[in-house]
Design a protein around this motif. Structure first.
Motif, PDB file in Angstrom:
ATOM      1  N   HIS B  29       0.822  -1.203   0.000  1.00 19.02           N
ATOM      2  CA  HIS B  29       0.000   0.000   0.000  1.00 19.02           C
ATOM      3  C   HIS B  29       0.860   1.259   0.000  1.00 19.02           C
ATOM      4  O   HIS B  29       2.037   1.223   0.341  1.00 19.02           O
ATOM      5  CB  HIS B  29      -0.928   0.000   1.218  1.00 19.02           C
ATOM      6  CG  HIS B  29      -2.008  -1.027   1.134  1.00 19.02           C
ATOM      7  ND1 HIS B  29      -2.728  -1.441   2.249  1.00 19.02           N
ATOM      8  CD2 HIS B  29      -2.508  -1.723   0.092  1.00 19.02           C
ATOM      9  CE1 HIS B  29      -3.612  -2.338   1.876  1.00 19.02           C
ATOM     10  NE2 HIS B  29      -3.498  -2.534   0.572  1.00 19.02           N
ATOM     11  N   SER B  94      -3.690   1.583   3.264  1.00 15.90           N
ATOM     12  CA  SER B  94      -4.582   1.418   2.125  1.00 15.90           C
ATOM     13  C   SER B  94      -3.842   1.782   0.858  1.00 15.90           C
ATOM     14  O   SER B  94      -2.754   2.368   0.901  1.00 15.90           O
ATOM     15  CB  SER B  94      -5.830   2.303   2.269  1.00 15.90           C
ATOM     16  OG  SER B  94      -5.493   3.670   2.082  1.00 15.90           O
ATOM     17  N   GLN B  95      -4.439   1.449  -0.253  1.00 17.38           N
ATOM     18  CA  GLN B  95      -3.918   1.883  -1.534  1.00 17.38           C
ATOM     19  C   GLN B  95      -4.604   3.198  -1.862  1.00 17.38           C
ATOM     20  O   GLN B  95      -5.836   3.292  -1.763  1.00 17.38           O
ATOM     21  CB  GLN B  95      -4.202   0.828  -2.601  1.00 17.38           C
ATOM     22  CG  GLN B  95      -3.494   1.057  -3.909  1.00 17.38           C
ATOM     23  CD  GLN B  95      -1.991   1.035  -3.803  1.00 17.38           C
ATOM     24  OE1 GLN B  95      -1.422   0.428  -2.883  1.00 17.38           O
ATOM     25  NE2 GLN B  95      -1.317   1.696  -4.712  1.00 17.38           N
ATOM     26  N   SER B  98      -8.270   3.788  -3.029  1.00 12.46           N
ATOM     27  CA  SER B  98      -9.125   2.677  -2.634  1.00 12.46           C
ATOM     28  C   SER B  98      -9.854   3.022  -1.350  1.00 12.46           C
ATOM     29  O   SER B  98      -9.317   3.696  -0.483  1.00 12.46           O
ATOM     30  CB  SER B  98      -8.281   1.420  -2.432  1.00 12.46           C
ATOM     31  OG  SER B  98      -9.036   0.407  -1.801  1.00 12.46           O
ATOM     32  N   TYR B  99     -11.077   2.556  -1.219  1.00 17.07           N
ATOM     33  CA  TYR B  99     -11.838   2.818  -0.010  1.00 17.07           C
ATOM     34  C   TYR B  99     -11.366   2.001   1.180  1.00 17.07           C
ATOM     35  O   TYR B  99     -11.469   2.418   2.316  1.00 17.07           O
ATOM     36  CB  TYR B  99     -13.316   2.500  -0.239  1.00 17.07           C
ATOM     37  CG  TYR B  99     -14.083   3.601  -0.945  1.00 17.07           C
ATOM     38  CD1 TYR B  99     -14.697   3.365  -2.158  1.00 17.07           C
ATOM     39  CD2 TYR B  99     -14.198   4.852  -0.363  1.00 17.07           C
ATOM     40  CE1 TYR B  99     -15.416   4.373  -2.777  1.00 17.07           C
ATOM     41  CE2 TYR B  99     -14.917   5.855  -0.976  1.00 17.07           C
ATOM     42  CZ  TYR B  99     -15.528   5.611  -2.185  1.00 17.07           C
ATOM     43  OH  TYR B  99     -16.254   6.594  -2.796  1.00 17.07           O
TER      44      TYR B  99
END
Lengths: 116, 112
Positions: B29, B94-95, B98-99
């Motif tokens: 990520h 996260s990425q 992205s959510y």
């Protein structure tokens, strides 16, 4: 601003029965995502399920389903066939698309206890 | 190891001590987060790093100092803490775009 409301007191369910955990939200964003996380006593937040505001169908992941009612601004989590390992805190969260709303906002959580 | 790891899992420190919390993600990520979870309160976002740059600081006192040396590691340096800082500190990654955020197991901090 965005807000998540979880008002249920501690919930109890008999093993193998279904249970619904309530969540309502408020946001000014036209597009947003809704999440449910599980937090067992070990502390880790475990992602369960995601629902996009423009998704046509309610999200499902195994025994978890999200009852998304956009007009009512509710995103209830349904756990079917409860297991003892489901006992944990459950958090509803949302994330919008714009500015300050683009971060995850969490509710206060609901404690679920599964009885054998 | 996979996922997001945090060390130590438990920490007790006096108000004059200096300590650091460590978070490592093995998911590739490019965004990392620090959250504070106090008893009976919603999770509070403290810091966000995206591509190793701090993009958010939610009015966190200066006694908390984050550091992100690379996209896989995130630290929270602690000094001169107060008893009300006792809480579970959660790291997530996260990425970007992205959510979904993935959380570590947390560090349970007690300030005496």
């Amino acid at each position: 601003a965005q807000k998540i409301t979880q008002t249920q007191p501690g919930m109890f369910v008999q093993e193998k029965e279904a249970v619904t955990l309530d969540c309502t939200y408020d946001t000014s964003d036209p597009s947003y995502g809704l999440f449910w996380y599980k937090q067992p006593s070990s502390g880790e937040m475990i992602f369960l399920i995601y629902q996009g505001s423009y998704d046509q169908q309610n999200a499902t992941e195994g025994r978890y389903s999200l009852n998304f009612q956009k007009a009512r601004k509710s995103a209830n989590l349904v756990i079917s066939a409860s297991q003892l390992g489901d006992s944990a805190m459950y958090f509803c969260a949302m994330r919008g698309d714009t500015g300050a709303n683009s971060k995850l906002t969490f509710g206060k959580g609901i404690t679920l206890s599964v009885r054998p | 190891e996979t996922g997001v790891t945090q060390t130590p899992r438990h920490l007790v420190m006096g108000m004059t001590n200096k300590k650091s919390l460590k978070c490592e993600q093995h998911l590739g990520h490019n965004a990392m987060y620090w959250y504070k979870q106090s008893a009976k309160k919603p999770l509070e976002l403290m810091f966000v790093y995206s591509l190793e740059e701090r993009v958010e600081n939610n009015s966190v006192p200066s006694r908390f100092s984050p550091e992100c040396p690379n996209s896989s590691h995130l630290f929270l340096h602690l000094h001169t803490l107060q008893p009300e800082d006792s809480a579970l500190y959660l790291c997530a990654s996260s990425q970007q775009g992205s959510y979904e955020q993935y959380f570590g197991p947390g560090t349970r901090l007690t300030v005496t």
